[in-house]
Design an enzyme around this catalytic site. Structure first.
Site, PDB file in Angstrom:
ATOM      1  CD  GLU A 267      -2.314   1.269   2.879  1.00  0.00           C
ATOM      2  OE1 GLU A 267      -3.240   2.071   3.076  1.00  0.00           O
ATOM      3  OE2 GLU A 267      -1.883   0.498   3.763  1.00  0.00           O
ATOM      4  CE  LYS A 330      -8.360   1.413   3.170  1.00  0.00           C
ATOM      5  NZ  LYS A 330      -7.353   1.854   4.162  1.00  0.00           N
ATOM      6  CB  CYS A 385      -4.574  -1.105   4.960  1.00  0.00           C
ATOM      7  SG  CYS A 385      -3.912  -0.991   6.644  1.00  0.00           S
TER       8      CYS A 385
END
Length: 510
Positions: A267, A330, A385
């Site tokens: 990430e 995301k 994440c």
């Protein structure tokens, strides 16, 4: 009126209860990190029920307060690493950082304390354990939903090392939580109903063991070669221009050092807006992809058009041989870290974090296509994440994908939390996601834990934390869907709602 001795005794009992409940929560959180933490937590919870079902908690108000103390003890120990991101990385005053951890712990502890009210809210009988378990499931569901949700440190992921892990592919982590609470209540009831409670506990364990014999996904195609690159760059360097250049150079060298079917960096490993990356970098990597046959997945900062300019996004960009670039933004953002709730601009200014208000990607985004010469394409569902915490959302994406998903990929940067138990906690979450979906998983992280997980969530390969190295592996893709992917959380939520409705009806009747 109480005499002085009785008053002192009364105060001593209160102090003991406060200390015991806080300590119980702390011990429960610490036990999650043990090898058999999922087993150990169940008898610890039975001690909690003993205290909350005693005269010291003889009103709903007292029970709520003691349940809150238990929850605060649990989350302060489980989430203390947030102090590192606030103080060590963010530069917030130590006292304010401690207050921040305490306030967050108190907030999430509210859900625990509300769930414990089921002990007194319904007429006590042999069904109380079921009502308590149902109440806990709904509280955990709401904890993962309200204010975008913060379901970290639930009992479900600890069950990966516990007796009820085999239930996850059928009904998900919330069902595991239901069984943990109910079983711990039945352990507490052994003092009154030794025969029936022992029989119920044994039956639950036997059913879980039987469930482990089922498999809903199967291998598909030949194993693929994978390279997961762990850069181990300190978070404090993320916004240093010179360090950013060194980081980009490192990952570029490592990517092009050796071909593989799939190469993944963590990430925001390229911690710079995509249009501002070194000129020709993505074209250079695309050329390497074309010539080597490698599929490359990059963590970087994207830009999304909006009304008055652009907004940043936490993005995964995929480069496949002779294919247009792939893009995943995301979807489930972290409050304060990636989006600013209304009225909290002051907090982000104190935190000194650039780019803290990201654009939110759609929940339903296409999986990454992994192109293989002479073989069928594979498809991977990506989470970045924090998204790995939300099993229901991942199941929804897989179920509604227009392409079959064969693999999970999680790209993570936990350098924010230093040398703490945060990486092992997220590893357990990834393991639970693999178990729920029956799919292998790849974890590409900056500081750890970079790993390859099997379709049963078992750790196949991993890298040591805080090392700069690469994990190379051959990974078998899988095909198929578990019942949980098809149904999601609906069955356990419906069951819990029906149980609580039944409990209310019985309470009014009797």
């Amino acid at each position: 009126m109480l005499d002085q001795h009785s008053y002192q005794q009364h105060i001593s009992v209160k102090i003991f209860s406060v200390f015991l409940l806080f300590a119980l929560g702390a011990v429960l959180a610490a036990s999650a990190e043990l090898t058999y933490g999922g087993w150990i937590q169940i008898p610890i919870l039975s001690i909690l029920w003993w205290r909350l079902d005693s005269p010291v908690a003889n009103t709903l108000k007292k029970q709520f307060g003691l349940g809150l103390l238990f929850g605060i003890g649990y989350f302060v120990v489980g989430l203390w690493w947030i102090y590192i991101s606030l103080h060590d990385v963010g530069g917030i005053n130590a006292l304010l950082a401690c207050i921040g951890v305490l306030l967050l712990s108190a907030y999430v502890a509210l859900y625990f304390s509300l769930a414990t009210l089921a002990i007194s809210a319904f007429s006590k009988n042999r069904l109380t354990g079921l009502f308590l378990a149902a109440s806990w499931v709904l509280a955990e569901f709401l904890r993962g939903y309200i204010f975008t949700g913060f379901p970290w440190m639930g009992f479900a992921e600890t069950q990966f090392n516990g007796p009820f892990a085999p239930i996850a592919p059928f009904f998900g982590g919330l069902a595991c939580t239901f069984l943990v609470i109910w079983t711990s209540w039945e352990i507490y009831q052994l003092r009154k109903h030794i025969t029936s409670s022992l029989l119920l506990i044994t039956s639950a364990l036997a059913i879980s063991l039987f469930a482990s014999s089922f498999s809903f996904t199967k291998p598909t195609g030949e194993p693929i070669s994978v390279r997961l690159i762990q850069g181990n760059f300190e978070q404090s360097l993320k916004f240093n221009p010179q360090a950013i250049g060194q980081q980009i150079d490192f990952y570029t060298r490592e990517i092009t050092k050796e071909a593989a079917n799939l190469i993944i960096i963590p990430e925001t490993a390229f911690p710079w807006p995509q249009p501002n990356l070194p000129f020709g970098l993505l074209q250079y990597l695309q050329t390497f992809s074309n010539s080597s046959g490698s599929n490359i997945l990059l963590g970087l900062i994207g830009e999304v058009p909006k009304e008055n300019g652009v907004q940043y996004s936490n993005r995964a960009t995929g480069l496949s041989p002779n294919q247009p670039p792939y893009q995943y933004d995301k979807s489930h953002l972290v409050p304060f870290g990636e989006f600013i709730p209304p009225g909290f601009q002051w907090f982000v200014k104190a935190f000194h974090v650039p780019m803290s208000d990201f654009a939110r990607g759609d929940l339903k985004q296409a999986p990454l296509t992994i192109v293989r010469k002479g073989q069928d394409d594979l498809h991977a569902a990506i989470t970045i994440c924090y998204e790995d915490v939300f099993g229901g959302e991942l199941a929804y994406r897989i179920q509604n994908s227009d392409k079959p998903v064969n693999l999970l990929i999680n790209m993570t940067n936990l350098a924010w939390f230093g040398d703490s138990q945060a990486p092992t906690q997220q590893l357990r979450l990834s393991q639970l996601r693999s178990l729920e979906t029956g799919l292998p998983a790849l974890r590409a992280t900056n500081t750890g834990i970079t790993a390859v997980l099997g379709p049963d969530g078992k750790l196949l390969q991993s890298l040591p934390e805080f090392t700069q190295t690469t994990l190379s592996a051959n990974v078998q893709a899988y095909a198929g869907k578990t019942p949980y992917v098809i149904w999601g959380n609906l069955p356990i939520l419906v069951l819990s709602c029906l149980l609580l409705l039944w409990g209310l009806i019985r309470h009014r009747r009797f």
